[in-house]
Design a protein around this motif. Sequence first.
Motif, PDB file in Angstrom:
ATOM      1  N   SER A   1       0.834  -1.208   0.000  1.00  9.23           N
ATOM      2  CA  SER A   1       0.000   0.000   0.000  1.00  9.23           C
ATOM      3  C   SER A   1       0.859   1.245   0.000  1.00  9.23           C
ATOM      4  O   SER A   1       1.919   1.288   0.633  1.00  9.23           O
ATOM      5  N   ARG A   2       0.380   2.256  -0.691  1.00  6.68           N
ATOM      6  CA  ARG A   2       1.007   3.576  -0.618  1.00  6.68           C
ATOM      7  C   ARG A   2       0.972   4.101   0.813  1.00  6.68           C
ATOM      8  O   ARG A   2       1.798   4.921   1.210  1.00  6.68           O
ATOM      9  N   LEU A   3       0.006   3.622   1.573  1.00  3.02           N
ATOM     10  CA  LEU A   3      -0.150   4.124   2.947  1.00  3.02           C
ATOM     11  C   LEU A   3       1.069   3.788   3.812  1.00  3.02           C
ATOM     12  O   LEU A   3       1.303   4.437   4.826  1.00  3.02           O
ATOM     13  N   ARG A   4       1.831   2.780   3.404  1.00  6.25           N
ATOM     14  CA  ARG A   4       3.015   2.417   4.193  1.00  6.25           C
ATOM     15  C   ARG A   4       4.093   3.483   4.137  1.00  6.25           C
ATOM     16  O   ARG A   4       4.982   3.514   4.973  1.00  6.25           O
ATOM     17  N   GLN A   5       4.018   4.344   3.110  1.00  2.00           N
ATOM     18  CA  GLN A   5       5.024   5.406   2.992  1.00  2.00           C
ATOM     19  C   GLN A   5       4.561   6.727   3.614  1.00  2.00           C
ATOM     20  O   GLN A   5       5.248   7.726   3.545  1.00  2.00           O
ATOM     21  N   GLU A   6       3.362   6.738   4.191  1.00  5.25           N
ATOM     22  CA  GLU A   6       2.804   8.013   4.660  1.00  5.25           C
ATOM     23  C   GLU A   6       2.773   8.030   6.185  1.00  5.25           C
ATOM     24  O   GLU A   6       2.609   6.992   6.816  1.00  5.25           O
ATOM     25  N   SER A   7       2.883   9.224   6.752  1.00  3.92           N
ATOM     26  CA  SER A   7       2.737   9.304   8.202  1.00  3.92           C
ATOM     27  C   SER A   7       1.374   9.899   8.563  1.00  3.92           C
ATOM     28  O   SER A   7       0.875   9.727   9.662  1.00  3.92           O
ATOM     29  N   TYR A   8       0.754  10.595   7.609  1.00  6.77           N
ATOM     30  CA  TYR A   8      -0.586  11.124   7.864  1.00  6.77           C
ATOM     31  C   TYR A   8      -1.465  10.781   6.678  1.00  6.77           C
ATOM     32  O   TYR A   8      -1.052  10.902   5.531  1.00  6.77           O
ATOM     33  N   TYR A   9      -2.680  10.301   6.932  1.00  7.98           N
ATOM     34  CA  TYR A   9      -3.583  10.031   5.807  1.00  7.98           C
ATOM     35  C   TYR A   9      -4.989  10.460   6.165  1.00  7.98           C
ATOM     36  O   TYR A   9      -5.531  10.095   7.205  1.00  7.98           O
ATOM     37  N   SER A  10      -5.586  11.246   5.307  1.00  9.09           N
ATOM     38  CA  SER A  10      -6.967  11.691   5.508  1.00  9.09           C
ATOM     39  C   SER A  10      -7.909  10.653   4.911  1.00  9.09           C
ATOM     40  O   SER A  10      -7.501   9.826   4.082  1.00  9.09           O
ATOM     41  N   ALA A  11      -9.165  10.710   5.329  1.00  9.90           N
ATOM     42  CA  ALA A  11     -10.167   9.799   4.774  1.00  9.90           C
ATOM     43  C   ALA A  11     -10.265   9.984   3.265  1.00  9.90           C
ATOM     44  O   ALA A  11     -10.339   9.016   2.501  1.00  9.90           O
ATOM     45  N   LYS A  12     -10.215  11.241   2.832  1.00 10.04           N
ATOM     46  CA  LYS A  12     -10.337  11.513   1.400  1.00 10.04           C
ATOM     47  C   LYS A  12      -9.198  10.870   0.603  1.00 10.04           C
ATOM     48  O   LYS A  12      -9.413  10.267  -0.450  1.00 10.04           O
ATOM     49  N   TYR A  13      -7.989  10.980   1.158  1.00  8.78           N
ATOM     50  CA  TYR A  13      -6.821  10.401   0.491  1.00  8.78           C
ATOM     51  C   TYR A  13      -6.993   8.886   0.358  1.00  8.78           C
ATOM     52  O   TYR A  13      -6.697   8.290  -0.677  1.00  8.78           O
ATOM     53  N   ILE A  14      -7.514   8.265   1.401  1.00  9.84           N
ATOM     54  CA  ILE A  14      -7.698   6.805   1.371  1.00  9.84           C
ATOM     55  C   ILE A  14      -8.744   6.409   0.323  1.00  9.84           C
ATOM     56  O   ILE A  14      -8.577   5.427  -0.403  1.00  9.84           O
ATOM     57  N   PHE A  15      -9.821   7.209   0.220  1.00  9.31           N
ATOM     58  CA  PHE A  15     -10.797   6.942  -0.838  1.00  9.31           C
ATOM     59  C   PHE A  15     -10.154   7.058  -2.213  1.00  9.31           C
ATOM     60  O   PHE A  15     -10.387   6.221  -3.088  1.00  9.31           O
ATOM     61  N   ASP A  16      -9.322   8.097  -2.403  1.00  8.11           N
ATOM     62  CA  ASP A  16      -8.662   8.274  -3.700  1.00  8.11           C
ATOM     63  C   ASP A  16      -7.772   7.072  -4.013  1.00  8.11           C
ATOM     64  O   ASP A  16      -7.778   6.554  -5.134  1.00  8.11           O
ATOM     65  N   LEU A  17      -7.024   6.626  -3.015  1.00  8.30           N
ATOM     66  CA  LEU A  17      -6.162   5.449  -3.213  1.00  8.30           C
ATOM     67  C   LEU A  17      -6.986   4.213  -3.575  1.00  8.30           C
ATOM     68  O   LEU A  17      -6.606   3.429  -4.441  1.00  8.30           O
ATOM     69  N   ALA A  18      -8.118   4.045  -2.877  1.00  5.40           N
ATOM     70  CA  ALA A  18      -8.960   2.874  -3.142  1.00  5.40           C
ATOM     71  C   ALA A  18      -9.434   2.883  -4.590  1.00  5.40           C
ATOM     72  O   ALA A  18      -9.445   1.856  -5.274  1.00  5.40           O
ATOM     73  N   MET A  19      -9.813   4.074  -5.056  1.00 10.36           N
ATOM     74  CA  MET A  19     -10.301   4.169  -6.439  1.00 10.36           C
ATOM     75  C   MET A  19      -9.197   3.836  -7.429  1.00 10.36           C
ATOM     76  O   MET A  19      -9.463   3.388  -8.535  1.00 10.36           O
ATOM     77  N   SER A  20      -7.932   4.042  -7.009  1.00  8.79           N
ATOM     78  CA  SER A  20      -6.824   3.723  -7.928  1.00  8.79           C
ATOM     79  C   SER A  20      -6.290   2.311  -7.688  1.00  8.79           C
ATOM     80  O   SER A  20      -5.265   1.927  -8.240  1.00  8.79           O
ATOM     81  N   GLY A  21      -6.965   1.533  -6.815  1.00  8.13           N
ATOM     82  CA  GLY A  21      -6.621   0.118  -6.679  1.00  8.13           C
ATOM     83  C   GLY A  21      -5.630  -0.228  -5.582  1.00  8.13           C
ATOM     84  O   GLY A  21      -5.126  -1.354  -5.528  1.00  8.13           O
ATOM     85  N   ASP A  22      -5.346   0.683  -4.681  1.00 11.46           N
ATOM     86  CA  ASP A  22      -4.413   0.400  -3.576  1.00 11.46           C
ATOM     87  C   ASP A  22      -4.991  -0.689  -2.666  1.00 11.46           C
ATOM     88  O   ASP A  22      -6.113  -0.546  -2.159  1.00 11.46           O
ATOM     89  N   PRO A  23      -4.272  -1.807  -2.431  1.00 13.14           N
ATOM     90  CA  PRO A  23      -4.855  -2.938  -1.692  1.00 13.14           C
ATOM     91  C   PRO A  23      -5.342  -2.612  -0.274  1.00 13.14           C
ATOM     92  O   PRO A  23      -6.443  -3.029   0.099  1.00 13.14           O
ATOM     93  N   ILE A  24      -4.539  -1.909   0.519  1.00 14.10           N
ATOM     94  CA  ILE A  24      -5.026  -1.608   1.879  1.00 14.10           C
ATOM     95  C   ILE A  24      -6.218  -0.660   1.804  1.00 14.10           C
ATOM     96  O   ILE A  24      -7.235  -0.863   2.482  1.00 14.10           O
ATOM     97  N   ALA A  25      -6.128   0.355   0.967  1.00 16.32           N
ATOM     98  CA  ALA A  25      -7.244   1.314   0.865  1.00 16.32           C
ATOM     99  C   ALA A  25      -8.521   0.599   0.413  1.00 16.32           C
ATOM    100  O   ALA A  25      -9.609   0.859   0.943  1.00 16.32           O
ATOM    101  N   GLU A  26      -8.370  -0.323  -0.526  1.00 20.22           N
ATOM    102  CA  GLU A  26      -9.553  -1.084  -0.975  1.00 20.22           C
ATOM    103  C   GLU A  26     -10.151  -1.905   0.162  1.00 20.22           C
ATOM    104  O   GLU A  26     -11.374  -1.999   0.304  1.00 20.22           O
TER     105      GLU A  26
END
Lengths: 309, 309
Positions: free
Chosen positions: B202-227
């Motif tokens: 997941s891209r989230l592994r490289q981030e220290s802060y993540y908003s709900a909106k960012y996670i939705f955007d990642l999910a739409m682009s197929g990020d496994p954890i976000a999905e």
Amino acid sequence: MKVRFGVDVGGTTIKIGLFDTTGELLEKRSIETDISNQGSNIIPDLVKAIQTFDIDLQHVQGIGVGVPGPVKDGLVYQAVNLGWHHYDVAKAIKTDWPYPVKVTVHNDANLAALGELMAGAAQDVKNLVFFTLGTGVGGGIVSDGKIIEGAHGAGGEIGHMRVGNKGFTCACGNIDCLETIASASGIKRLAAHYVQESNLPSRLRQESYYSAKYIFDLAMSGDPIAETIIEDVTDALAQATQILAVVADPDTFVFGGGVSRAGDFLIDKIRKKYQQIAFPTLRNIHFKVARLGNDAGIYGAFKSVYDED
Amino acid sequence: MKVRFGVDVGGTTIKIGLFDTTGELLEKRSIETDISNQGSNIIPDLVKAIQTFDIDLQHVQGIGVGVPGPVKDGLVYQAVNLGWHHYDVAKAIKTDWPYPVKVTVHNDANLAALGELMAGAAQDVKNLVFFTLGTGVGGGIVSDGKIIEGAHGAGGEIGHMRVGNKGFTCACGNIDCLETIASASGIKRLAAHYVQESNLPSRLRQESYYSAKYIFDLAMSGDPIAETIIEDVTDALAQATQILAVVADPDTFVFGGGVSRAGDFLIDKIRKKYQQIAFPTLRNIHFKVARLGNDAGIYGAFKSVYDED
């Protein structure tokens, strides 16, 4: 003297209560339900039966009717046990009635909730959730004194809340409905399940037929499978009440139907489990056993006429 | 010209809407909420602010007020963010007001539900469940056009339905409340959970802060954890809507709050999952995104004055 009727149309019998205008039940009769010909004799039979009471028909102010199925704005969508489908019961009664008369029609479990509020376990209460734990699980919700009928007459269909975790299929086709656990048939299914799937000792292993009441009796005497079943039933009901508390915020939960004959043994277990998981400000909601039994419906039917004046 | 005010008292700002008697919003203003001294300046500030509108005060027919906390029969039990405790807001306003005026007070999320029904996503509807998916999860239920306030002002507190299965502790002290999953804070907690507990890339592994909106955007682009997170969120909301359907039987579910900005992507997923588990006759309930945003409360506040005429 002015009077009103409260009627509860069931698949086997039609109960008819004659009330004075204050809600005193003056007389009660039952007739058999004739479900032949798509239930087309039911209303004529009912009207005839009401007319045999020793009253002046001109003094009948209103007739409240409860029906086993979803009802919306007086129209019965479907009552499978009666053969009715999109049936305007009020119109049918008025057509057969010799004088102008007010007729109200509601779902029977919703009226039972109203009945318990009017004359049963939850008097002086305006917000109530009523469970009927019978062969299935039905219910009714009263909010600020009014039945929650909903957009499709399915308000208070709490037997179909998905709160189980056994994967049991419900009569409605879904899985894990409350009814698959917390009904007489659910209890019997749990018994068969644990006899088959567990190694727990139990008197149930020597029986080929077991009623819900028998299983409650066994649980009270410490039978391991019966105890496990009662834990499942009360877990499911605690889960349902936790949710209903934050959704409808009742003053009181009332439990009726055959399974509720287990009385305080059952209710105390549900309440204790509820209190462990309840929203903090709602831990002191009252839990009561229904008081009116099979008469709840006719009281509620009377009250529905009164409320809609 | 007669006018009415709809007011939404929040922890940061007080929104004030000036309406004509038909419900047309004529003007809108905001003032800061002064929460010092147990919020004792809030009502005087509000009354002063209303008096600065360019109207004849004698023509004010009513003032509807929304408050962030449980309200029962106009009495605010507690509004933690404002410092209020057992506060009669209507009385306080009337005391400061130069003429006799009608004042109604309700919970803010309940009024937002009423607002969406009056002028938003659910017009011409009488039975509605409204979710506000923000930092927490709030909600309001309207049954036959009326707010379900409940016995303790907790009706529609649907964020605290126990439908989760992650064992997350909620701000209310319980575990597995809907709010622990389907809120902005729940989504962030799920992200931390899966970053820690799973091996999913997941891209989230490289981030220290993540908003709900960012996670939705990642999910739409197929990020496994976000999905995976979005599956959890929509599972919990499908479970909640399945239950609310048979309890309150709404015509429409409306989703507002920051998380609902994910829009159709979110709503379509919830609806599809709902339809797989819904009570058969209730599969076609409408699912809609809220339309009024932060104005829902003032519309609902206006409508509450009107309804209680």
